[in-house]
Scaffold this motif. Structure first.
Motif, PDB file in Angstrom:
ATOM      1  N   PRO A  72      51.780 -45.088  42.638  1.00 44.11           N
ATOM      2  CA  PRO A  72      52.481 -45.179  41.345  1.00 44.11           C
ATOM      3  C   PRO A  72      51.633 -44.787  40.137  1.00 44.11           C
ATOM      4  CG  PRO A  72      51.744 -47.343  42.028  1.00 44.11           C
ATOM      5  CD  PRO A  72      51.384 -46.412  43.163  1.00 44.11           C
ATOM      6  N   LYS A  73      50.339 -44.551  40.328  1.00 42.67           N
ATOM      7  CA  LYS A  73      49.449 -44.285  39.201  1.00 42.67           C
ATOM      8  C   LYS A  73      49.939 -43.112  38.360  1.00 42.67           C
ATOM      9  CE  LYS A  73      45.318 -42.720  40.107  1.00 42.67           C
ATOM     10  NZ  LYS A  73      43.892 -42.661  40.527  1.00 42.67           N
ATOM     11  N   ALA A  74      50.330 -42.031  39.011  1.00 46.58           N
ATOM     12  CA  ALA A  74      50.777 -40.843  38.288  1.00 46.58           C
ATOM     13  C   ALA A  74      52.030 -41.134  37.468  1.00 46.58           C
ATOM     14  CB  ALA A  74      51.031 -39.699  39.266  1.00 46.58           C
ATOM     15  N   VAL A  75      52.957 -41.909  38.044  1.00 46.23           N
ATOM     16  CA  VAL A  75      54.195 -42.252  37.337  1.00 46.23           C
ATOM     17  C   VAL A  75      53.885 -43.084  36.097  1.00 46.23           C
ATOM     18  CG1 VAL A  75      56.409 -43.439  37.482  1.00 46.23           C
ATOM     19  CG2 VAL A  75      55.567 -42.153  39.450  1.00 46.23           C
ATOM     20  N   LEU A  76      53.008 -44.070  36.235  1.00 44.60           N
ATOM     21  CA  LEU A  76      52.664 -44.940  35.110  1.00 44.60           C
ATOM     22  C   LEU A  76      51.989 -44.153  33.984  1.00 44.60           C
ATOM     23  CD1 LEU A  76      51.356 -48.115  37.006  1.00 44.60           C
ATOM     24  CD2 LEU A  76      53.532 -47.846  35.800  1.00 44.60           C
ATOM     25  N   ILE A  77      51.080 -43.265  34.344  1.00 42.79           N
ATOM     26  CA  ILE A  77      50.395 -42.446  33.339  1.00 42.79           C
ATOM     27  C   ILE A  77      51.407 -41.571  32.602  1.00 42.79           C
ATOM     28  CG2 ILE A  77      48.748 -40.568  32.989  1.00 42.79           C
ATOM     29  CD1 ILE A  77      47.191 -41.712  35.395  1.00 42.79           C
ATOM     30  N   GLY A  78      52.310 -40.963  33.347  1.00 45.42           N
ATOM     31  CA  GLY A  78      53.333 -40.122  32.734  1.00 45.42           C
ATOM     32  C   GLY A  78      54.246 -40.894  31.798  1.00 45.42           C
ATOM     33  N   LEU A  79      54.640 -42.100  32.202  1.00 40.75           N
ATOM     34  CA  LEU A  79      55.532 -42.916  31.376  1.00 40.75           C
ATOM     35  C   LEU A  79      54.847 -43.366  30.089  1.00 40.75           C
ATOM     36  CD1 LEU A  79      57.312 -45.131  34.074  1.00 40.75           C
ATOM     37  CD2 LEU A  79      58.245 -43.163  32.835  1.00 40.75           C
ATOM     38  N   ILE A  80      53.587 -43.756  30.181  1.00 45.08           N
ATOM     39  CA  ILE A  80      52.854 -44.183  28.979  1.00 45.08           C
ATOM     40  C   ILE A  80      52.723 -43.022  27.996  1.00 45.08           C
ATOM     41  CG2 ILE A  80      50.596 -44.933  28.120  1.00 45.08           C
ATOM     42  CD1 ILE A  80      50.331 -46.600  30.699  1.00 45.08           C
ATOM     43  N   ASN A  81      52.412 -41.833  28.516  1.00 45.03           N
ATOM     44  CA  ASN A  81      52.331 -40.657  27.648  1.00 45.03           C
ATOM     45  C   ASN A  81      53.654 -40.397  26.949  1.00 45.03           C
ATOM     46  OD1 ASN A  81      49.736 -38.931  27.678  1.00 45.03           O
ATOM     47  ND2 ASN A  81      49.939 -39.537  29.801  1.00 45.03           N
ATOM     48  N   GLN A  82      54.732 -40.469  27.705  1.00 49.17           N
ATOM     49  CA  GLN A  82      56.050 -40.095  27.197  1.00 49.17           C
ATOM     50  C   GLN A  82      56.637 -41.141  26.251  1.00 49.17           C
ATOM     51  OE1 GLN A  82      57.528 -37.138  28.697  1.00 49.17           O
ATOM     52  NE2 GLN A  82      58.918 -37.169  26.964  1.00 49.17           N
ATOM     53  N   THR A 106      61.405 -37.606  34.319  1.00 53.16           N
ATOM     54  CA  THR A 106      62.548 -37.230  33.481  1.00 53.16           C
ATOM     55  C   THR A 106      63.669 -38.258  33.598  1.00 53.16           C
ATOM     56  OG1 THR A 106      62.076 -34.857  33.610  1.00 53.16           O
ATOM     57  CG2 THR A 106      64.323 -35.490  33.091  1.00 53.16           C
ATOM     58  N   ALA A 107      63.974 -38.656  34.835  1.00 52.63           N
ATOM     59  CA  ALA A 107      65.063 -39.611  35.058  1.00 52.63           C
ATOM     60  C   ALA A 107      64.760 -40.975  34.436  1.00 52.63           C
ATOM     61  CB  ALA A 107      65.321 -39.753  36.553  1.00 52.63           C
ATOM     62  N   ILE A 108      63.546 -41.486  34.690  1.00 52.22           N
ATOM     63  CA  ILE A 108      63.190 -42.817  34.179  1.00 52.22           C
ATOM     64  C   ILE A 108      63.162 -42.835  32.656  1.00 52.22           C
ATOM     65  CG2 ILE A 108      61.385 -44.572  34.063  1.00 52.22           C
ATOM     66  CD1 ILE A 108      60.589 -43.825  36.912  1.00 52.22           C
ATOM     67  N   THR A 109      62.483 -41.858  32.049  1.00 52.07           N
ATOM     68  CA  THR A 109      62.387 -41.838  30.590  1.00 52.07           C
ATOM     69  C   THR A 109      63.751 -41.607  29.937  1.00 52.07           C
ATOM     70  OG1 THR A 109      61.782 -39.474  30.637  1.00 52.07           O
ATOM     71  CG2 THR A 109      59.985 -41.076  30.538  1.00 52.07           C
ATOM     72  N   SER A 110      64.615 -40.866  30.607  1.00 52.98           N
ATOM     73  CA  SER A 110      65.949 -40.629  30.053  1.00 52.98           C
ATOM     74  C   SER A 110      66.734 -41.926  29.948  1.00 52.98           C
ATOM     75  CB  SER A 110      66.714 -39.618  30.914  1.00 52.98           C
ATOM     76  OG  SER A 110      66.105 -38.346  30.863  1.00 52.98           O
ATOM     77  N   PHE A 111      66.630 -42.758  30.965  1.00 51.94           N
ATOM     78  CA  PHE A 111      67.362 -44.026  30.941  1.00 51.94           C
ATOM     79  C   PHE A 111      66.689 -45.044  30.019  1.00 51.94           C
ATOM     80  CE2 PHE A 111      69.205 -42.308  34.861  1.00 51.94           C
ATOM     81  CZ  PHE A 111      70.545 -42.612  34.646  1.00 51.94           C
ATOM     82  N   VAL A 112      65.355 -45.112  30.060  1.00 53.38           N
ATOM     83  CA  VAL A 112      64.650 -46.072  29.208  1.00 53.38           C
ATOM     84  C   VAL A 112      64.844 -45.721  27.734  1.00 53.38           C
ATOM     85  CG1 VAL A 112      62.370 -46.956  28.554  1.00 53.38           C
ATOM     86  CG2 VAL A 112      62.941 -46.643  30.970  1.00 53.38           C
ATOM     87  N   LEU A 150      44.568 -34.423  29.721  1.00 50.18           N
ATOM     88  CA  LEU A 150      43.325 -35.191  29.698  1.00 50.18           C
ATOM     89  C   LEU A 150      43.481 -36.560  30.367  1.00 50.18           C
ATOM     90  CD1 LEU A 150      42.039 -34.393  26.089  1.00 50.18           C
ATOM     91  CD2 LEU A 150      41.104 -33.571  28.260  1.00 50.18           C
ATOM     92  N   THR A 151      44.580 -37.249  30.111  1.00 55.41           N
ATOM     93  CA  THR A 151      44.773 -38.565  30.737  1.00 55.41           C
ATOM     94  C   THR A 151      44.928 -38.431  32.252  1.00 55.41           C
ATOM     95  OG1 THR A 151      47.154 -38.415  30.216  1.00 55.41           O
ATOM     96  CG2 THR A 151      45.772 -39.684  28.716  1.00 55.41           C
ATOM     97  N   ALA A 152      45.623 -37.383  32.687  1.00 54.32           N
ATOM     98  CA  ALA A 152      45.777 -37.172  34.131  1.00 54.32           C
ATOM     99  C   ALA A 152      44.438 -36.844  34.779  1.00 54.32           C
ATOM    100  CB  ALA A 152      46.790 -36.052  34.388  1.00 54.32           C
ATOM    101  N   ARG A 153      43.621 -36.036  34.107  1.00 49.58           N
ATOM    102  CA  ARG A 153      42.295 -35.728  34.624  1.00 49.58           C
ATOM    103  C   ARG A 153      41.385 -36.951  34.592  1.00 49.58           C
ATOM    104  NH1 ARG A 153      40.206 -30.528  34.985  1.00 49.58           N
ATOM    105  NH2 ARG A 153      38.373 -31.689  35.728  1.00 49.58           N
ATOM    106  N   LEU A 154      41.505 -37.764  33.540  1.00 48.99           N
ATOM    107  CA  LEU A 154      40.679 -38.962  33.393  1.00 48.99           C
ATOM    108  C   LEU A 154      40.873 -39.910  34.567  1.00 48.99           C
ATOM    109  CD1 LEU A 154      38.758 -40.670  31.603  1.00 48.99           C
ATOM    110  CD2 LEU A 154      40.807 -41.644  30.543  1.00 48.99           C
ATOM    111  N   PHE A 155      42.113 -40.008  35.032  1.00 51.81           N
ATOM    112  CA  PHE A 155      42.405 -40.898  36.152  1.00 51.81           C
ATOM    113  C   PHE A 155      42.349 -40.174  37.493  1.00 51.81           C
ATOM    114  CE2 PHE A 155      44.062 -43.306  32.599  1.00 51.81           C
ATOM    115  CZ  PHE A 155      43.714 -44.605  32.933  1.00 51.81           C
ATOM    116  N   LYS A 156      41.780 -38.956  37.474  1.00 55.74           N
ATOM    117  CA  LYS A 156      41.457 -38.202  38.690  1.00 55.74           C
ATOM    118  C   LYS A 156      42.669 -37.960  39.586  1.00 55.74           C
ATOM    119  CE  LYS A 156      36.693 -39.890  38.623  1.00 55.74           C
ATOM    120  NZ  LYS A 156      35.617 -40.592  39.343  1.00 55.74           N
ATOM    121  N   LEU A 157      43.769 -37.531  38.974  1.00 53.20           N
ATOM    122  CA  LEU A 157      44.950 -37.180  39.754  1.00 53.20           C
ATOM    123  C   LEU A 157      44.778 -35.791  40.362  1.00 53.20           C
ATOM    124  CD1 LEU A 157      47.842 -38.394  37.417  1.00 53.20           C
ATOM    125  CD2 LEU A 157      46.658 -39.662  39.215  1.00 53.20           C
TER     126      LEU A 157
END
Length: 292
Positions: free
Chosen positions: A39-49, A104-110, A221-228
């Motif tokens: 879930p790390k990638a999903v959480l990083i993406g959601l925080i950014n968005q 896209t789906a999660i952020t659209s609903f949130v 940068l955040t995705a690279r920072l968390f070594k995705l």
């Protein structure tokens, strides 16, 4: 119905639905279960968005001392989720499509919940005369999301499941078709809205360019920072910088009844198509890589 209305109401949604169908033909259920396991990638993406993007929008509006109308227009854009266009760009860039679609789906609903609160604050903070109570057309928004993303992707996945040879054979042609559709939509949108876009670029061209570059850069940068892995980095980068301009226009023109507030979205559309096109051109030539 004008050409612009025909494009935005019929051609654009239909084109994106076709693109989503092609994406669905590249996906299997395991692509989504892998996201639950990691879930790390999903959480990083959601925080950014959902968090960083609105903060950047507010910061730029204040730093450039935008007029109240332009400032709120920029915030409208910054609060909107990633649109189906981000899924298309991710596919052509050979990113993690399942991650892109999930974000896209999660952020659209949130965003159905977050947009009214953030915009109410923005309207009050920047001192516009607009009403501060905003209600999104929740049912219409859900139908839009399902019609353009969920349903076509589901059909594509069913085709992949029951006609796997056909799906694999169509992978490259569908990717080429998606790129062609992207270019045609870009040209059509510019021609249909040339007057508005000229004004938009003159008034908020620089600030919207910075919003696009900063959000994409922060996503990278955040995705690279968390070594995705590379595929996930691509997806988060694209999702961070490609917004649902259609929804932003609806909020500005239909909910707030202010066409001027849609001007930043018009300018941003130019930049995100350009930067998205550059990413597609550069990353689309790369060989496939494993996702996380």
């Amino acid at each position: 119905m004008s050409i612009a209305e025909l494009l935005s109401n019929i051609f654009l949604p239909l084109s994106l639905a076709i693109i989503m169908l092609g994406m669905g033909m590249t996906l299997t259920p395991i692509d989504f279960t892998r996201l639950v396991k990691y879930p790390k990638a999903v959480l990083i993406g959601l925080i950014n968005q959902l968090v960083l993007l609105p903060l950047i929008g507010f910061s730029l509006a204040i730093a450039f001392n935008l007029s109240p109308i332009m400032a709120v227009g920029l915030i409208i854009l910054a609060t909107c989720p990633g649109g189906p266009t981000s899924n298309l760009i991710t596919q052509v860039c050979k990113g993690n499509i399942a991650l892109s679609v999930t974000l896209t789906a999660i952020t659209s609903f949130v965003s159905i919940v977050t947009i009214p609160f953030i915009l109410a604050f923005a309207l009050n903070y920047f001192g516009t005369d607009e009403a501060t109570t905003i209600k999104l057309p929740i049912f219409d928004t859900i139908i839009q999301i399902m019609g353009i993303t969920v349903i076509p992707i589901s059909i594509g996945m069913l085709i992949r499941k029951y006609k796997i040879e056909f799906a694999l054979r169509m992978k490259k042609p569908m990717r080429i078709a998606s790129t062609v559709i992207f270019i045609l939509v870009f040209i059509a949108v510019i021609l249909a809205n040339f007057d508005i876009l000229t004004t938009a670029m003159r008034e908020v061209g620089l600030v919207t360019l910075l919003l696009n570059i900063i959000t994409m850069g922060l996503g990278y940068l955040t995705a690279r920072l968390f070594k995705l892995k590379l595929k996930n980095i691509i997806s988060i980068t694209v999702e961070s910088g490609i917004q649902n301009g259609t929804l932003a226009f609806v909020i500005a023109t239909s909910l707030l009844h202010n066409v001027e507030m849609g001007i930043p979205t018009g300018a941003y559309a130019i930049w995100m198509f350009i930067t998205g096109g550059i990413l597609m051109w550069q990353l689309g030539k790369r060989p496939e890589v494993d996702s996380e």
